[in-house]
Structure formats: C-alpha cells, structure tokens
Design a protein around this motif. Structure first.
Motif, PDB file in Angstrom:
ATOM      1  N   ASP A 102       0.820  -1.218   0.000  1.00  0.00           N
ATOM      2  CA  ASP A 102       0.000   0.000   0.000  1.00  0.00           C
ATOM      3  C   ASP A 102       0.850   1.261   0.000  1.00  0.00           C
ATOM      4  OD1 ASP A 102      -2.831   0.156  -0.266  1.00  0.00           O
ATOM      5  OD2 ASP A 102      -3.008  -1.152   1.458  1.00  0.00           O
ATOM      6  N   SER A 103       0.221   2.354   0.365  1.00  0.00           N
ATOM      7  CA  SER A 103       0.869   3.654   0.369  1.00  0.00           C
ATOM      8  C   SER A 103       1.987   3.702   1.410  1.00  0.00           C
ATOM      9  CB  SER A 103      -0.166   4.741   0.691  1.00  0.00           C
ATOM     10  OG  SER A 103       0.473   5.968   0.902  1.00  0.00           O
ATOM     11  N   GLN A 104       3.159   4.154   1.005  1.00  0.00           N
ATOM     12  CA  GLN A 104       4.274   4.300   1.944  1.00  0.00           C
ATOM     13  C   GLN A 104       4.257   5.672   2.614  1.00  0.00           C
ATOM     14  OE1 GLN A 104       6.121   1.599   2.725  1.00  0.00           O
ATOM     15  NE2 GLN A 104       4.684   0.626   1.326  1.00  0.00           N
ATOM     16  N   SER A 105       3.553   6.636   1.998  1.00  0.00           N
ATOM     17  CA  SER A 105       3.503   7.978   2.565  1.00  0.00           C
ATOM     18  C   SER A 105       2.434   8.119   3.645  1.00  0.00           C
ATOM     19  CB  SER A 105       3.266   9.015   1.462  1.00  0.00           C
ATOM     20  OG  SER A 105       2.035   8.750   0.815  1.00  0.00           O
ATOM     21  N   ASN A 106       1.394   7.279   3.598  1.00  0.00           N
ATOM     22  CA  ASN A 106       0.328   7.350   4.592  1.00  0.00           C
ATOM     23  C   ASN A 106       0.065   5.940   5.117  1.00  0.00           C
ATOM     24  OD1 ASN A 106      -1.906   7.769   6.167  1.00  0.00           O
ATOM     25  ND2 ASN A 106      -3.120   8.766   4.577  1.00  0.00           N
ATOM     26  N   LEU A 107       0.539   5.656   6.315  1.00  0.00           N
ATOM     27  CA  LEU A 107       0.378   4.326   6.902  1.00  0.00           C
ATOM     28  C   LEU A 107      -1.023   4.109   7.482  1.00  0.00           C
ATOM     29  CD1 LEU A 107       3.841   3.948   8.659  1.00  0.00           C
ATOM     30  CD2 LEU A 107       3.156   3.219   6.367  1.00  0.00           C
ATOM     31  N   ASN A 108      -1.850   5.137   7.474  1.00  0.00           N
ATOM     32  CA  ASN A 108      -3.213   5.034   8.010  1.00  0.00           C
ATOM     33  C   ASN A 108      -4.254   4.914   6.914  1.00  0.00           C
ATOM     34  OD1 ASN A 108      -2.485   5.136  10.745  1.00  0.00           O
ATOM     35  ND2 ASN A 108      -2.213   7.351  10.589  1.00  0.00           N
ATOM     36  N   THR A 109      -3.920   4.176   5.892  1.00  0.00           N
ATOM     37  CA  THR A 109      -4.869   3.915   4.820  1.00  0.00           C
ATOM     38  C   THR A 109      -4.594   2.525   4.266  1.00  0.00           C
ATOM     39  OG1 THR A 109      -5.862   4.780   2.789  1.00  0.00           O
ATOM     40  CG2 THR A 109      -3.479   4.904   2.949  1.00  0.00           C
ATOM     41  N   GLY A 110      -5.537   2.002   3.541  1.00  0.00           N
ATOM     42  CA  GLY A 110      -5.367   0.686   2.953  1.00  0.00           C
ATOM     43  C   GLY A 110      -6.288   0.501   1.765  1.00  0.00           C
ATOM     44  N   HIS A 111      -5.888  -0.385   0.866  1.00  0.00           N
ATOM     45  CA  HIS A 111      -6.676  -0.682  -0.331  1.00  0.00           C
ATOM     46  C   HIS A 111      -7.087  -2.147  -0.390  1.00  0.00           C
ATOM     47  CE1 HIS A 111      -4.335   2.923  -1.414  1.00  0.00           C
ATOM     48  NE2 HIS A 111      -5.439   3.254  -2.052  1.00  0.00           N
ATOM     49  N   PHE A 112      -6.800  -2.893   0.674  1.00  0.00           N
ATOM     50  CA  PHE A 112      -7.048  -4.332   0.739  1.00  0.00           C
ATOM     51  C   PHE A 112      -8.381  -4.555   1.460  1.00  0.00           C
ATOM     52  CE2 PHE A 112      -6.210  -8.650   2.465  1.00  0.00           C
ATOM     53  CZ  PHE A 112      -5.714  -9.279   1.339  1.00  0.00           C
ATOM     54  N   TYR A 113      -9.415  -4.902   0.689  1.00  0.00           N
ATOM     55  CA  TYR A 113     -10.760  -5.097   1.241  1.00  0.00           C
ATOM     56  C   TYR A 113     -11.013  -6.587   1.481  1.00  0.00           C
ATOM     57  CZ  TYR A 113     -12.065  -0.279   0.349  1.00  0.00           C
ATOM     58  OH  TYR A 113     -12.139   1.090   0.387  1.00  0.00           O
ATOM     59  N   ILE A 114     -11.620  -6.878   2.607  1.00  0.00           N
ATOM     60  CA  ILE A 114     -11.953  -8.251   2.978  1.00  0.00           C
ATOM     61  C   ILE A 114     -13.450  -8.323   3.229  1.00  0.00           C
ATOM     62  CG2 ILE A 114     -11.613 -10.087   4.677  1.00  0.00           C
ATOM     63  CD1 ILE A 114      -8.843  -8.798   5.233  1.00  0.00           C
ATOM     64  N   ARG A 115     -14.109  -9.296   2.597  1.00  0.00           N
ATOM     65  CA  ARG A 115     -15.538  -9.520   2.814  1.00  0.00           C
ATOM     66  C   ARG A 115     -15.689 -10.736   3.723  1.00  0.00           C
ATOM     67  NH1 ARG A 115     -19.628 -12.752   1.886  1.00  0.00           N
ATOM     68  NH2 ARG A 115     -21.685 -11.921   1.465  1.00  0.00           N
ATOM     69  N   CYS A 116     -16.284 -10.508   4.890  1.00  0.00           N
ATOM     70  CA  CYS A 116     -16.482 -11.578   5.865  1.00  0.00           C
ATOM     71  C   CYS A 116     -17.850 -11.391   6.513  1.00  0.00           C
ATOM     72  CB  CYS A 116     -15.375 -11.537   6.918  1.00  0.00           C
ATOM     73  SG  CYS A 116     -15.511 -12.841   8.152  1.00  0.00           S
ATOM     74  N   ASP A 117     -18.814 -12.179   6.062  1.00  0.00           N
ATOM     75  CA  ASP A 117     -20.180 -12.106   6.574  1.00  0.00           C
ATOM     76  C   ASP A 117     -20.410 -13.296   7.505  1.00  0.00           C
ATOM     77  OD1 ASP A 117     -22.889 -11.908   7.054  1.00  0.00           O
ATOM     78  OD2 ASP A 117     -23.447 -11.720   4.945  1.00  0.00           O
ATOM     79  N   VAL A 118     -20.588 -13.016   8.799  1.00  0.00           N
ATOM     80  CA  VAL A 118     -20.747 -14.105   9.771  1.00  0.00           C
ATOM     81  C   VAL A 118     -22.087 -14.817   9.644  1.00  0.00           C
ATOM     82  CG1 VAL A 118     -19.146 -13.106  11.448  1.00  0.00           C
ATOM     83  CG2 VAL A 118     -21.584 -12.572  11.599  1.00  0.00           C
ATOM     84  N   THR A 119     -23.008 -14.269   8.860  1.00  0.00           N
ATOM     85  CA  THR A 119     -24.341 -14.866   8.743  1.00  0.00           C
ATOM     86  C   THR A 119     -24.465 -15.848   7.582  1.00  0.00           C
ATOM     87  OG1 THR A 119     -25.207 -13.075   7.364  1.00  0.00           O
ATOM     88  CG2 THR A 119     -25.405 -12.820   9.765  1.00  0.00           C
ATOM     89  N   ASP A 120     -23.413 -16.028   6.787  1.00  0.00           N
ATOM     90  CA  ASP A 120     -23.509 -16.980   5.670  1.00  0.00           C
ATOM     91  C   ASP A 120     -22.385 -18.013   5.751  1.00  0.00           C
ATOM     92  OD1 ASP A 120     -21.137 -15.963   4.482  1.00  0.00           O
ATOM     93  OD2 ASP A 120     -22.242 -14.584   3.217  1.00  0.00           O
ATOM     94  N   ASN A 121     -22.419 -18.990   4.868  1.00  0.00           N
ATOM     95  CA  ASN A 121     -21.408 -20.045   4.830  1.00  0.00           C
ATOM     96  C   ASN A 121     -20.451 -19.882   3.655  1.00  0.00           C
ATOM     97  OD1 ASN A 121     -22.429 -21.230   7.107  1.00  0.00           O
ATOM     98  ND2 ASN A 121     -23.749 -22.624   5.977  1.00  0.00           N
ATOM     99  N   TYR A 122     -20.437 -18.709   3.053  1.00  0.00           N
ATOM    100  CA  TYR A 122     -19.565 -18.463   1.911  1.00  0.00           C
ATOM    101  C   TYR A 122     -18.150 -18.140   2.389  1.00  0.00           C
ATOM    102  CZ  TYR A 122     -23.860 -18.334  -0.742  1.00  0.00           C
ATOM    103  OH  TYR A 122     -25.048 -18.670  -1.319  1.00  0.00           O
ATOM    104  N   PRO A 123     -17.163 -18.279   1.506  1.00  0.00           N
ATOM    105  CA  PRO A 123     -15.779 -18.021   1.914  1.00  0.00           C
ATOM    106  C   PRO A 123     -15.523 -16.544   2.202  1.00  0.00           C
ATOM    107  CG  PRO A 123     -15.894 -18.336  -0.449  1.00  0.00           C
ATOM    108  CD  PRO A 123     -17.263 -18.656   0.099  1.00  0.00           C
ATOM    109  N   ILE A 124     -14.456 -16.310   2.907  1.00  0.00           N
ATOM    110  CA  ILE A 124     -13.980 -14.950   3.140  1.00  0.00           C
ATOM    111  C   ILE A 124     -13.124 -14.601   1.925  1.00  0.00           C
ATOM    112  CG2 ILE A 124     -12.658 -13.454   4.663  1.00  0.00           C
ATOM    113  CD1 ILE A 124     -13.190 -15.592   6.885  1.00  0.00           C
ATOM    114  N   VAL A 125     -13.466 -13.530   1.239  1.00  0.00           N
ATOM    115  CA  VAL A 125     -12.737 -13.146   0.024  1.00  0.00           C
ATOM    116  C   VAL A 125     -12.071 -11.787   0.224  1.00  0.00           C
ATOM    117  CG1 VAL A 125     -14.127 -14.510  -1.580  1.00  0.00           C
ATOM    118  CG2 VAL A 125     -14.834 -12.191  -1.027  1.00  0.00           C
ATOM    119  N   PHE A 126     -11.075 -11.513  -0.618  1.00  0.00           N
ATOM    120  CA  PHE A 126     -10.351 -10.244  -0.521  1.00  0.00           C
ATOM    121  C   PHE A 126     -10.069  -9.690  -1.905  1.00  0.00           C
ATOM    122  CE2 PHE A 126      -7.099 -13.471  -0.975  1.00  0.00           C
ATOM    123  CZ  PHE A 126      -6.181 -12.887  -1.827  1.00  0.00           C
ATOM    124  N   ASN A 127      -9.824  -8.372  -1.945  1.00  0.00           N
ATOM    125  CA  ASN A 127      -9.454  -7.698  -3.178  1.00  0.00           C
ATOM    126  C   ASN A 127      -8.658  -6.451  -2.823  1.00  0.00           C
ATOM    127  OD1 ASN A 127      -9.666  -7.302  -6.110  1.00  0.00           O
ATOM    128  ND2 ASN A 127     -10.786  -5.459  -5.537  1.00  0.00           N
TER     129      ASN A 127
END
Length: 127
Positions: free
Chosen positions: A38-63
C-alpha cells in the motif's frame, strides 16, 4: 467450531492487528495490502478489502484495489496478514464453510445473481 464462530474469530484477529484496519460496513473490512504494501507515505490507509459475513457459509474473500490481488482467504493469506499464529490450518477446515468460490456467486437454483463488482476478479482468478 461453526462457520459463524470461525468468522468471528477471524474478525477479532483482523481487528487486533497492529496494522491499519477499518470496518467499512457490516461485512467489509479494509487494511493495508500484504502483497503490495500500500501507500508508503500514509500508513493510516489501505486498499485491501476483505468480505467476511458471519451470517452466511460463503468463503472470506479479498481484493486489493491498488495491486489487484484477489481471491479467497486461505492459510497463505493469513501468513501474509501475520494472523497464522492466531488462526491455524486446522481452524480453516470448518465443517459447513465453503472455502471455494464455486458456490459463492450462484444461488440455490444455479443462477448467478448480481454481486458486488469488488469480487468479480476473485471469481475469475479462481476459475
């Protein structure tokens, strides 16, 4: 351990990391990408999104919207996120939790419903 218990454990481990982590919605979290750094100039940001829904049985995915890395969270991803000491390979084998994208975008009748465009790349990468 049930799928819900596993996902709750995953969320708790994710939120306890030293790196930047933000809850974006009820099922989405954002952190710094372990692949591109990610950004080296701002350590308080991110572009890595994770989808994790505790109410379903689908996998945890990321982008990552910076380097375009995407897929299903597995032990390799946990190692990159430095969460493998909290969540073991054994934990990943939760009965009833589908850890593939095979059924992620298909409803009970075999139709492919509309889905969040953030995860289209993950579907293509796995296929």
């Amino acid at each position: 351990m049930t799928p819900r218990d596993f996902k709750q454990k995953f969320i708790e481990a994710l939120m306890s990391r030293d790196d930047y982590v933000k809850r974006v919605s009820d099922i989405q979290y954002r952190t710094r990408c372990p692949y591109c750094g990610d950004s080296q100039s701002n350590l308080n940001t991110g572009h890595f999104y994770i989808r994790c829904d505790v109410t379903d049985n689908y996998p945890i995915v990321f982008n990552c919207f910076k380097c375009q890395e995407s897929g299903v969270v597995n032990h390799d991803v946990l190692e990159k996120l430095e969460m493998d000491s909290i969540i073991s390979k054994k934990d990943l084998k939760v009965k009833g939790l589908d850890m593939s994208l095979t059924n992620f975008f298909v409803d009970d009748e075999g139709n492919s419903p509309q889905y969040d465009r953030n995860y289209r790349k993950a579907e293509k990468k796995i296929a």
